[in-house]
Scaffold this active site. Structure first.
Site, short mmCIF file in Angstrom:
data_model
loop_
_atom_site.label_atom_id
_atom_site.label_comp_id
_atom_site.label_asym_id
_atom_site.label_seq_id
_atom_site.Cartn_x
_atom_site.Cartn_y
_atom_site.Cartn_z
N ASN A 38 21.90 -2.66 -0.92
CA ASN A 38 21.93 -2.03 -2.22
C ASN A 38 20.58 -1.69 -2.97
OD1 ASN A 38 23.24 -1.04 -4.29
ND2 ASN A 38 24.16 -2.96 -4.95
N HIS A 123 37.99 -9.48 -8.15
CA HIS A 123 37.01 -10.03 -9.63
C HIS A 123 37.90 -9.74 -10.72
CE1 HIS A 123 32.94 -9.24 -7.31
NE2 HIS A 123 33.79 -10.00 -6.62
N ARG A 148 37.85 -14.42 -8.86
CA ARG A 148 36.78 -14.84 -9.40
C ARG A 148 36.87 -14.41 -10.91
NH1 ARG A 148 30.85 -12.13 -8.21
NH2 ARG A 148 31.25 -10.97 -10.20
N TYR A 160 25.89 -10.69 -15.99
CA TYR A 160 26.27 -10.25 -14.60
C TYR A 160 27.52 -10.32 -14.46
CZ TYR A 160 27.52 -10.85 -10.00
OH TYR A 160 28.08 -10.75 -8.80
N ASP A 211 30.89 -16.96 -9.87
CA ASP A 211 29.47 -16.69 -9.25
C ASP A 211 28.17 -16.91 -10.55
OD1 ASP A 211 27.39 -15.57 -8.06
OD2 ASP A 211 28.26 -13.73 -7.45
N HIS A 213 25.29 -16.64 -9.86
CA HIS A 213 24.16 -15.40 -9.36
C HIS A 213 22.76 -16.01 -9.54
CE1 HIS A 213 23.22 -11.07 -8.73
NE2 HIS A 213 24.52 -11.26 -8.07
N GLU A 237 29.41 -20.00 -6.62
CA GLU A 237 28.27 -19.31 -5.91
C GLU A 237 27.16 -19.37 -6.40
OE1 GLU A 237 30.35 -15.40 -5.39
OE2 GLU A 237 28.23 -14.77 -4.80
N GLU A 263 24.84 -14.69 0.23
CA GLU A 263 25.12 -13.26 0.21
C GLU A 263 23.60 -12.68 0.50
OE1 GLU A 263 27.08 -12.41 -3.46
OE2 GLU A 263 25.20 -11.75 -4.22
N ARG A 284 28.18 -17.58 3.07
CA ARG A 284 28.52 -16.15 2.58
C ARG A 284 27.68 -14.98 3.26
NH1 ARG A 284 31.28 -14.29 -1.24
NH2 ARG A 284 29.69 -12.92 -2.29
N HIS A 313 30.52 -12.18 1.79
CA HIS A 313 30.24 -11.02 0.80
C HIS A 313 31.27 -10.00 0.81
CE1 HIS A 313 26.75 -8.79 -1.40
NE2 HIS A 313 27.72 -8.93 -2.10
N ASP A 317 29.12 -2.64 -2.82
CA ASP A 317 27.99 -2.06 -2.01
C ASP A 317 28.06 -2.29 -0.54
OD1 ASP A 317 27.22 -4.74 -3.63
OD2 ASP A 317 25.76 -4.67 -2.07
N GLU A 340 35.58 -12.04 0.01
CA GLU A 340 35.59 -11.19 -1.10
C GLU A 340 36.15 -9.62 -1.01
OE1 GLU A 340 31.42 -10.86 -2.38
OE2 GLU A 340 32.26 -10.27 -4.58
N TRP A 403 17.95 -11.95 -11.38
CA TRP A 403 19.05 -11.41 -11.84
C TRP A 403 20.06 -11.74 -11.08
CZ3 TRP A 403 22.21 -7.92 -8.68
CH2 TRP A 403 23.44 -7.55 -9.61
C1 GCO Z 1 29.03 -10.89 -5.37
C2 GCO Z 1 27.62 -10.29 -5.39
C3 GCO Z 1 27.38 -8.89 -5.96
C4 GCO Z 1 26.02 -8.63 -5.91
C5 GCO Z 1 25.73 -7.20 -5.25
C6 GCO Z 1 24.28 -6.83 -4.99
O1 GCO Z 1 29.49 -11.83 -5.32
O2 GCO Z 1 30.04 -9.97 -5.18
O3 GCO Z 1 26.85 -11.40 -6.00
O4 GCO Z 1 27.93 -8.78 -7.20
O5 GCO Z 1 25.19 -8.64 -6.94
O6 GCO Z 1 26.48 -7.17 -4.01
O7 GCO Z 1 24.35 -5.78 -4.07
MG MG Z 2 27.50 -13.15 -5.31
#
Ligand code: GCO
Ligand code: MG
Length: 403
Positions: A38, A123, A148, A160, A211, A213, A237, A263, A284, A313, A317, A340, A403
């Site tokens: 991605n 999600h 989630r 996020y 998550d 993140h 996560e 991930e 993941r 994951h 994407d 997921e 991020w």
């Molecule tokens: C998740 C991930 C995604 C990522 C994305 C980045 O847990 O699904 O954190 O939201 O941010 O796949 O390319």
């Molecule tokens: Mg994630």
């Protein structure tokens, strides 16, 4: 022997970018592998076209392990997301070919089904706690056993995991990276409120995931874990960036909330200490970014020794090709935990016709020989690549953040 005569990289954008490798053998058998990274898609496309495809022509498609070792050791420059995504694409396509030639779905080649289906989580995102819970209720009614939950943080323009308007969440949204702003203390206040409201509304039979993140320091993550313990999350996560695997020891000292990581990992070496020191509960890593089924099986085998389970994951994407491979893997691997699942758009599903299905909170890869997924090249050709970056994140004083 099935000799590789051709391999093509197909870049398409049915709503978002996907990179797919299609390998063809002299008997006409083809196999597909996801190569999508991605926001950095063209780097893998070039790695494959310029540096991998020429080395594949003439090889025996059955020698999956040997090809894997050839590409990994042979590059000299080991590991890294671009290299490992490219290797994954080749590996996945070769498993697809082997399954087709054997007349079996790939999960049968991996040892057969270890369970009836693959439990997936979806999600639920919303700007407010109430919005998130309304979405979660909808998914619960559709049969999802695990959800989630992410909500907007009051006082922050974007968060996020939370989509703009009614659009499905798709973070790679800018021709240049969009800039988000982060405030940890506001976030730490809202998440326990979200979980309390979710348990109240959804009950205790549904698994709730969250998550972070990569946004907290280890001690902040310990704090949040403690606050969430009464609501029994399935996992937290990416609590903190994991370059320093030792950081998770500190989180573990403070909370019994199960931890999921990986991930963005691309090799067994990225998670070896986390697994061996039992600092996480779910790993993941997934097919496309961690060297394909061949390498993912190795990671899962190591994890199994330490009672760490898989939690691959599966955001949008990761193409339907990766999803199919992940489902064959999840159905067969002994230490499966959860998978997921973010449904793809109708356009994406049309470009990648597939045999996998969803019912009662579980997915199944289907019984078509190989992976049971393909790319409709004519349709794919109608969607031109569109540059799209993931966002960046800053603290309120302008400092660059994760991020
Ligand atoms: C998740 C991930 C995604 C990522 C994305 C980045 O847990 O699904 O954190 O939201 O941010 O796949 O390319
Ligand atoms: Mg994630």
């Amino acid at each position: 022997m099935p000799r590789i005569v051709n391999a093509r990289v197909i870049v398409t954008c049915p709503g978002r970018n996907f990179v797919t490798l299609k390998i063809e053998c002299d008997d006409g058998t083809t196999g597909v592998g996801d190569a999508t990274l991605n926001g950095r898609e063209l780097s893998v496309a070039s790695y494959l076209t310029d540096h991998v495809v020429p080395c594949l022509i003439g090889r025996d498609a059955h020698r999956i392990e040997d090809v894997w070792q050839y590409l990994y050791r042979g590059a000299y420059w080991r590991r890294g997301p671009v290299t490992m995504t490219a290797i994954a694409a080749v590996d996945t396509a070769l498993w697809d070919i082997k399954g087709k030639l054997a007349g079996m779905p790939v999960y049968q080649l991996l040892g057969g089904a270890s369970r009836e289906g693959v439990m997936v989580y979806c999600h639920a995102n919303g700007t407010t706690i109430d919005d998130t819970i309304a979405v979660a209720r909808k998914y619960q009614a559709q049969g999802y056993k695990a959800i989630r939950i992410q909500c907007g943080v009051p006082g922050m323009a974007s968060t996020y995991g939370v989509a703009k308007g009614d659009q499905p969440y798709e973070p790679a949204d800018g021709d240049l990276p969009t800039e988000a702003v982060w405030n940890t203390s506001r976030y730490l206040r809202v998440v326990p409120e979200l979980f309390a409201a979710a348990r109240e509304a959804l009950g205790w039979d549904v698994h709730l995931l969250h998550d972070i993140h990569h946004r907290l320091t280890p001690i902040e993550a310990g704090r949040l874990g403690k606050d969430l313990e009464p609501y029994r999350p399935f996992w937290l996560e990416d609590a903190t960036p994991a370059e320093n695997q030792e950081a998770f020891r500190l989180i573990r000292q403070h909370t019994t909330v199960p931890l999921a990581v990986g991930e963005i990992f691309n090799s067994i070496h990225d998670c070896r200490e986390l697994i061996q020191n039992q600092l996480i509960d779910y790993i993941r890593t997934t097919v496309v970014h961690a060297g394909g089924l061949t390498h993912l099986r190795r990671i899962a085998a190591l994890a199994d020794l330490y009672q760490v389970r898989t939690g691959c994951h599966g955001a949008t994407d990761l193409s339907p090709v990766c999803m199919a491979a992940a489902l064959h893997f999840g159905l067969s691997v002994p230490n499966f935990g959860i998978q997921e699942h973010m449904p793809h758009t109708a356009e994406t599903d049309a470009v990648f016709p597939h045999a996998y299905s969803f019912a009662d909170g579980m997915m199944h890869p289907g019984d078509a020989p190989g992976l049971g997924v393909d790319i409709d090249e004519a349709l794919a050709a109608g969607y031109e690549y569109k540059r799209a970056f993931l966002p960046v994140n800053r603290l309120e004083d302008g400092t660059m953040y994760n991020w």
